[in-house]
Design a protein around this motif. Structure first.
Motif, mmCIF file in Angstrom:
data_model
loop_
_atom_site.group_PDB
_atom_site.id
_atom_site.type_symbol
_atom_site.label_atom_id
_atom_site.label_comp_id
_atom_site.label_asym_id
_atom_site.label_seq_id
_atom_site.Cartn_x
_atom_site.Cartn_y
_atom_site.Cartn_z
ATOM 1 N N ASN A 127 0.856 -1.185 0.000
ATOM 2 C CA ASN A 127 0.000 0.000 0.000
ATOM 3 C C ASN A 127 0.895 1.239 0.000
ATOM 4 O OD1 ASN A 127 -1.889 1.995 0.321
ATOM 5 N ND2 ASN A 127 -2.814 1.154 2.173
ATOM 6 N N ALA A 131 0.375 4.146 0.609
ATOM 7 C CA ALA A 131 0.103 5.077 1.705
ATOM 8 C C ALA A 131 0.978 4.818 2.922
ATOM 9 C CB ALA A 131 -1.373 5.007 2.093
ATOM 10 N N ASP A 147 -1.156 -4.028 4.461
ATOM 11 C CA ASP A 147 -0.437 -2.937 3.809
ATOM 12 C C ASP A 147 1.014 -3.255 3.485
ATOM 13 O OD1 ASP A 147 -2.694 -1.050 4.184
ATOM 14 O OD2 ASP A 147 -2.209 -1.355 6.306
ATOM 15 N N LEU A 184 -3.373 3.779 10.019
ATOM 16 C CA LEU A 184 -3.541 4.178 8.629
ATOM 17 C C LEU A 184 -5.028 4.338 8.358
ATOM 18 C CD1 LEU A 184 -1.992 4.710 5.980
ATOM 19 C CD2 LEU A 184 -2.422 2.325 5.376
ATOM 20 N N ASN A 185 -5.378 5.523 7.869
ATOM 21 C CA ASN A 185 -6.788 5.836 7.590
ATOM 22 C C ASN A 185 -7.649 5.639 8.831
ATOM 23 O OD1 ASN A 185 -6.129 6.348 4.885
ATOM 24 N ND2 ASN A 185 -6.430 4.182 4.352
ATOM 25 N N ASP A 186 -7.121 6.134 9.967
ATOM 26 C CA ASP A 186 -7.826 6.088 11.258
ATOM 27 C C ASP A 186 -8.073 4.656 11.744
ATOM 28 O OD1 ASP A 186 -7.920 8.843 11.288
ATOM 29 O OD2 ASP A 186 -9.850 8.905 10.231
ATOM 30 N N LYS A 187 -7.348 3.709 11.183
ATOM 31 C CA LYS A 187 -7.473 2.317 11.637
ATOM 32 C C LYS A 187 -6.116 1.862 12.158
ATOM 33 C CE LYS A 187 -11.185 1.010 8.469
ATOM 34 N NZ LYS A 187 -11.594 0.074 7.376
ATOM 35 N N GLU A 188 -6.135 1.267 13.335
ATOM 36 C CA GLU A 188 -4.900 0.807 13.954
ATOM 37 C C GLU A 188 -4.695 -0.670 13.658
ATOM 38 O OE1 GLU A 188 -2.613 0.640 18.287
ATOM 39 O OE2 GLU A 188 -4.703 1.330 18.137
ATOM 40 N N LYS A 197 5.138 6.845 6.861
ATOM 41 C CA LYS A 197 4.309 6.646 8.040
ATOM 42 C C LYS A 197 5.143 5.995 9.148
ATOM 43 C CE LYS A 197 0.263 8.030 6.454
ATOM 44 N NZ LYS A 197 -0.479 9.148 7.070
#
Length: 800
Positions: free
Chosen positions: A145, A147, A188, A169-173, A151
């Motif tokens: 991924n 993204a 990811d 990532l994207n408000d998900k842990e 990070k």
């Protein structure tokens, strides 16, 4: 109603007192300084604390640098191969080299040469620290991924075998516990962590995170932190600087840039020669093909023309033509002889002998001899025999056979000669045709020969140039001298600790000085006796000290309750000084108390001064003339009453009816009564003047508490009837411009005996003693008086 126009602005202060900045008033300065001292201390604490926090929370930045001397040269010049490398202007050359170092192409080479794809950090209390080449683990990953680039991926080492990994990532842990050296697959990325050997135990206790750096982020990082600048254009010296929070990383990057730049420069310089060599190879191949075509032409020409020398061929062709002509002639002669032979052979005449010709086949020449012999023998026989005899016939038969053979031979010979003649003619024709084309062939041959020579020379020149460029390529060197190898100071370039501390201290000092100076400049209130002496001609009758730590009693009359206080002593001093001014034949004296505005303490001083006079055995009457804002009844601790001066002046009451007894014996007072619409007219009326004369019959001192003269004109009317006008100035409250009013009044004949009383003065001798006052309050009390720790702090500040 008249109002005193005053201006408290700084510009007005300068215009009114042009020398106030040059003549420093120490008392005023100390007064201002004491007021702002808490702020100064707070400012110093704030600026120095800010400096400390800036140093504490600013991540240190280190700088590594190296100096390079650029001087690219080719060894081809040493070998005498001039003109291979063009000379460049120094300034343009340096600018070009700097742009090469700062180009994205070069940055990509730097990124590929160093392991910058992954950054490792450990969390700190305030700042995070990059663990460049000191991370206890290494991450091997494949990102699915995009993204996930740039990070933070948190790593918490649990023990030597397990760790916990988490990222958001994207408000998900995404988190979990895993083993080292095993591949972990998430939605990811696929990651494998390898724990290094011999890791210090304390390093295992830290919390880490690593980051997969994207190529744009790395390019931006290099571009933002790398600087290349020329140091000396004439000497071709440049300096390479790199800044980073990790000193080792900055040093490695500078070393890598130096090394890659040297290698890159050699490669780039060789590319030019390689391009030239490739071009020469292409030209050599084309030229070689041309030469091969010409060589094939020469080969074919030689094969076709059996020569490579046409001039010789022309002479030889002429000789061959002559030979052919001679051969034709000989053949013609032989044909003629054959014709004669055939004619002779076919004659029927006797004695027809055949002449043997040259070139006849020997066997046939023998037959010719036989024929001639038979002819001779037959001729001899005919002389003896008849023609029809057997012997003659036999000879005839033999002759006929030989004759037939000879005719066949002559025919065949004739045909051969004709064929030879034909061939000779053909050869002659061919030679003649060839002879015609020989000059054109010679021209074409010579032309091709010239081109061949040119191409051959060009081929040799290309070979020579190729050799030169190959030598130049092998001999190109970068005569770069690293004047100073990559080095970095152990001290960071930012933050500069001493400088920031110095800035914090100096800024606090400057701000404090500015506050004091601005406070001093903007302090347009009277703060000392010196200012009164400099700004007015009126005599200063006395000073009432400032008292801040104790609350006053509920009423403003305090001299009877605290006769030994500093305020009581100061009022006694004022009473003594007042008696000097009142040294007249009059036994009954009228004293007025006024000020410029409310709040300067005139009612408080009037009330307590009356008590001081009463303690001296005098009968005293205090009259409240301030009908708009009366305060005497409050100062005396009583309620307002309708029986007052205003109602007396309109003949509603007798003054005896409005008379009040104070807490001090022989001390009476009359309040102002209801507020009238025409207080000035009432005070200026004959009724008031007559009543004053009547009061004089009963009292030794009559005290007028008049309205402020800076606000209304009522006080001026009453002051004209007073024997002594006392003008109250409150320290650090009354404006200096108020003294202009004093100067105007004292210039009038009616107010020649006007004197000043400075109220609420903070001085070194009475610091911490005395009272503060407020107009309309009956007594002075410091607003928001401090309590507890604030009171201790306040006391310490005043002691300072």
């Amino acid at each position: 109603m008249e109002r005193y126009p005053y201006n408290s602005s700084f510009n007005h202060l300068i215009s009114e007192n042009p020398g106030f900045l040059s003549d420093l008033d120490k008392d005023k300065f100390l007064s201002v300084f004491r007021k702002v001292l808490p702020w100064i201390i707070l400012i110093f604490l704030f600026t120095n604390l800010t400096a400390y926090l800036v140093i504490r929370w600013t991540k240190p930045v280190y700088e590594a640098y190296s100096d390079l001397k650029l001087d690219v040269k080719s060894e081809a010049s040493v070998l005498g191969l001039n003109g291979l490398m063009a000379e460049e202007d120094n300034s343009n050359k340096l600018a070009g080299e700097i742009e090469i170092i700062r180009s994205k192409l070069f940055f990509n080479k730097v990124i590929e040469s160093l392991d910058l794809e992954t950054s490792y950090y450990n969390y700190g209390n305030v700042l995070n620290e990059e663990r460049y080449r000191t991370s206890p683990f290494r991450a091997l990953y494949v990102i699915s991924n995009p993204a996930m680039y740039d990070k933070n991926i948190d790593i918490d080492i649990l023990n030597e075998k397990r760790y916990r990994m988490s990222y958001v990532l994207n408000d998900k842990e995404v988190s979990g516990e895993y083993n080292f050296n095993e591949k972990v697959e998430t939605p990811d990325l696929v990651v494998e962590l390898k724990l290094k050997e011999n890791v210090e135990p304390e390093n295992l206790q830290l919390q880490y995170f690593f980051r997969a750096n994207s190529r744009p982020a790395l390019l931006s990082y290099l571009d933002n932190n790398l600087s290349v600048e020329p140091l000396n254009y004439n000497a071709n010296i440049i300096r390479i600087r790199f800044k980073d929070h990790n000193v080792r990383k900055a040093t490695d990057l500078v070393n890598a840039i130096d090394t890659l730049y040297l290698r890159y420069t050699i490669e780039e310089k060789n590319k030019v020669n390689l391009q030239k060599i490739n071009f020469l190879n292409e030209q050599l191949e084309n030229t070689s093909n041309k030469l091969e075509e010409y060589e094939s032409y020469f080969e074919n020409f030689t094969i076709q023309n059996k020569t490579v020398n046409l001039d010789t061929d022309i002479g030889r062709t002429i000789a061959m033509l002559e030979e052919l002509d001679s051969a034709r002639f000989q053949i013609g002669l032989q044909l003629e002889k054959i014709k004669e032979l055939k004619q002779t052979l076919n004659r029927e005449e006797e004695n027809s002998f055949l002449l043997i010709q040259s070139g006849i086949n020997p066997s046939f020449a023998k037959r010719f001899e036989e024929y001639n012999t038979l002819i001779n023998e037959r001729s001899l026989l005919k002389n003896s025999y008849n023609e029809n005899t057997f012997a003659v016939k036999k000879f005839n038969q033999q002759l006929a056979v030989i004759k037939t053979e000879l005719n066949d031979y002559l025919d065949q010979w004739q045909e051969n000669l004709k064929e030879q003649l034909k061939q000779t003619n053909q050869k002659k024709s061919a030679l003649e045709n060839s002879f015609v084309t020989l000059p054109a062939k010679g021209t074409s041959y010579n032309k091709v020969k010239r081109f061949y020579a040119l191409y051959e020379q060009f081929y040799l020149s290309l070979m020579q140039k190729k050799a030169e460029f190959e030598i130049a390529q092998a001999g190109i060197t970068t005569d770069f001298k690293i004047l100073s190898s990559a080095s970095a100071s152990s001290n960071p370039i930012t933050p500069k600790v001493m400088l920031i501390h110095g800035i914090g201290f100096v800024s606090g000092l400057i701000i404090s000085i500015l506050i004091v100076l601005v406070g001093y400049a903007m302090h347009n209130s009277v703060s000392s006796q010196n200012e009164i002496e400099h700004l007015t001609k009126a005599p200063l009758l006395g000073v009432v000290p400032y008292y801040a730590l104790e609350k006053l009693p509920e009423t403003g009359l305090i001299v009877n309750k605290r006769p030994k206080s500093s305020i009581s002593e100061s009022l006694r001093t004022i009473r003594t000084n007042m008696e000097f001014l009142l040294n007249t034949d009059k036994s009954k004296k009228v004293i007025s108390f006024t000020s410029t505005i409310s709040g300067e303490g005139k009612s408080f001083i009037a009330a307590n001064m009356g008590a001081i006079l009463a303690f001296s055995g005098h009968k005293v009457l205090l009259v409240d003339l301030d009908m708009r804002k009366p305060r005497v009844h409050t100062t005396m601790g009583q309620e307002a009453s309708d029986k007052g001066l205003s109602s007396i002046l309109i003949n509603r009451y007798l003054w005896e009816d409005a008379l009040h007894q104070s807490e001090v014996e022989n001390y009476h007072f009359i309040t102002s009564g209801p507020t009238p619409p025409n207080s000035s007219e009432l005070i200026g009326s004959p009724r008031f003047a007559a009543m004053v004369e009547e009061w004089k019959q009963h009292y030794d001192y009559i005290l007028f508490d008049t309205p402020p003269v800076g606000l209304v004109s009522d006080g001026l009317v009453a002051m004209k009837q007073a024997d002594l006008q006392l003008y109250i100035i409150r320290a650090d409250y009354s404006k200096k411009a108020f003294l202009n009013t004093v100067n105007k009044l004292i210039a009038m004949p009616q107010f020649e005996k006007m004197a000043l009383i400075l109220n609420s003065l903070k001085t070194n001798s009475n610091r911490g003693y005395g009272y503060g006052y407020g107009y309309g309050a009956g007594y002075y009390e410091e607003p928001n008086a401090p309590k507890g720790l604030r009171a201790i702090w306040h006391n310490w500040v005043h002691k300072v």
